[in-house]
Design a protein around this motif. Structure first.
Motif, mmCIF file in Angstrom:
data_model
loop_
_atom_site.group_PDB
_atom_site.id
_atom_site.type_symbol
_atom_site.label_atom_id
_atom_site.label_comp_id
_atom_site.label_asym_id
_atom_site.label_seq_id
_atom_site.Cartn_x
_atom_site.Cartn_y
_atom_site.Cartn_z
ATOM 1 N N TRP A 140 -66.141 -1.351 55.935
ATOM 2 C CA TRP A 140 -67.347 -0.950 54.860
ATOM 3 C C TRP A 140 -67.801 0.019 55.643
ATOM 4 N N ALA A 141 -66.248 1.056 55.763
ATOM 5 C CA ALA A 141 -66.228 2.626 56.046
ATOM 6 C C ALA A 141 -66.335 3.379 54.728
ATOM 7 N N ASN A 142 -66.864 4.917 54.622
ATOM 8 C CA ASN A 142 -67.382 6.057 54.176
ATOM 9 C C ASN A 142 -65.750 6.180 53.452
ATOM 10 N N PRO A 143 -65.623 6.895 52.649
ATOM 11 C CA PRO A 143 -64.874 7.152 51.883
ATOM 12 C C PRO A 143 -63.787 8.552 52.910
ATOM 13 N N THR A 144 -63.326 8.825 52.985
ATOM 14 C CA THR A 144 -62.290 10.133 53.338
ATOM 15 C C THR A 144 -62.439 11.296 52.444
ATOM 16 N N ASN A 167 -60.255 -1.658 49.581
ATOM 17 C CA ASN A 167 -60.084 -0.961 51.450
ATOM 18 C C ASN A 167 -59.976 0.011 52.005
ATOM 19 N N GLY A 168 -60.120 1.527 51.298
ATOM 20 C CA GLY A 168 -59.884 2.514 52.067
ATOM 21 C C GLY A 168 -58.365 3.179 51.489
ATOM 22 N N GLY A 169 -57.929 2.722 50.492
ATOM 23 C CA GLY A 169 -56.390 3.310 49.829
ATOM 24 C C GLY A 169 -56.464 4.818 49.946
ATOM 25 N N ASN A 211 -64.051 1.275 52.520
ATOM 26 C CA ASN A 211 -63.890 0.211 52.170
ATOM 27 C C ASN A 211 -64.888 -0.416 51.874
ATOM 28 N N MET A 212 -64.734 -1.436 50.764
ATOM 29 C CA MET A 212 -65.388 -2.519 50.439
ATOM 30 C C MET A 212 -65.352 -3.925 51.248
ATOM 31 N N TYR A 251 -63.298 -6.218 56.599
ATOM 32 C CA TYR A 251 -62.028 -6.205 57.475
ATOM 33 C C TYR A 251 -61.341 -4.861 57.609
ATOM 34 N N ARG A 252 -60.470 -4.917 58.990
ATOM 35 C CA ARG A 252 -60.233 -2.822 59.299
ATOM 36 C C ARG A 252 -59.005 -3.021 57.738
ATOM 37 N N ARG A 253 -58.875 -1.680 57.901
ATOM 38 C CA ARG A 253 -57.416 -1.280 56.725
ATOM 39 C C ARG A 253 -57.051 -0.254 58.242
#
Ligand code: AKG
Length: 280
Positions: free
Chosen positions: A114-118, A148-150, A214-215, A218-220
């Motif tokens: 669930w991380a924010n976008p970079t 998931n943060g690609g 990251n929707m 899990y960790r990316r």
């Protein structure tokens, strides 16, 4: 580990400023690097660099983008197998069209669940040298996808971006495009290249990029190494350089500290190749 690319890869990189290389690492190498990185992160704790910058809660939006720790190779020896690896550095040199590459820094980029976008940025804005041949490899230690943060890249941006960005625009994901000279990027369509664990992308230091939210629960996990072409000179920005080294540096000095920025790959000269009987 892969150590060769083809002309198509080089042409793609020159045209767009990034390229995907499948299976850079074998599954065993990927798991080993992942284990090393996680052990290095545990040891590093709250320090962004080996020697400074304890992270706090002063910038919660940024801290929730990713767990970012730089120069892991400096204080966690096992990861040097990858950071100082001549095969990966050779690919970086061939894409950039230079004879020798020094390690600038390695880094862990772990996007938590669930991380924010970079936010949109380009790496060369932070580095202590200005060359159009700086390059970063981003290796997927787990699968990386748009959900998931690609990583997303702006095709061709490396050909027009210059070294004039004063600060990281941190208000929102497209804050960079609020700055004078960057507004037209708001209209452009970025490209996301999904990666399987062990795949990687190389991107130019001037290529605009960011990564998605990251929707997933899990960790990316990504591992990065930034390379500086041998011969680059100091531009006055501290970036990852330690204070005692900075104290003796002037703008224009050749960045040739072999302890901090070792040469990971140098192409043999014609004479040396003949002596060693190389075909390369
Ligand atoms: O992993 C991310 O989310 C960002 C990585 C990045 O910006 C980089 O490798 O330069």
């Amino acid at each position: 580990m892969r150590d060769s690319i083809n002309q198509e890869d080089i042409d793609f990189y020159n045209e767009y400023g990034f390229v995907r290389i499948r299976s850079l690492l074998t599954p065993e190498e990927t798991e080993r690097l992942r284990a090393h990185q996680n052990a290095a992160l545990l040891r590093r704790g709250n320090y962004r660099y080996p020697d400074r910058d304890i992270l706090g809660e002063d910038n919660p939006v940024y801290e929730r983008m990713f767990v970012q720790r730089l120069n892991l190779w400096r204080d966690y020896e096992p990861i040097r197998e990858f950071t100082l690896n001549p095969h990966i550095a050779k690919i970086a040199a061939e894409l950039s069209g230079v004879d020798a590459m020094r390690v600038w820094h390695d880094a862990a980029f772990v996007k938590q669940a669930w991380a924010n976008p970079t936010f949109w940025h380009f790496d060369a804005a932070y580095w202590s040298f200005n060359t159009r041949q700086g390059i970063t490899v981003w290796v997927a230690l787990t699968d990386s996808r748009p959900d998931n943060g690609g990583l997303y890249f702006m095709p061709g941006s490396h050909r027009v971006i210059d070294f004039d960005l004063p600060v990281f625009a941190s208000e929102h994901v497209a804050g960079l495009f609020d700055l004078p000279g960057y507004a037209h990027w708001r209209e452009q369509e970025p490209v996301c290249l999904p990666l399987k664990a062990g795949d990687c992308t190389f991107h130019n230091g001037l290529t605009l990029h960011g990564s998605s939210i990251n929707m997933t629960p899990y960790r990316r996990e990504g591992w990065v190494c930034a390379y500086m072409p041998d011969g680059a000179t100091f531009n006055g920005k501290p970036n990852v350089l330690p204070e005692d080294y900075l104290a003796g540096l002037s703008i224009g000095d050749y960045l040739r500290n072999d302890d901090l920025n070792p040469v990971a790959y140098r192409r043999l000269g014609a004479e040396e190749r003949a002596i060693r009987g190389c075909k390369e």
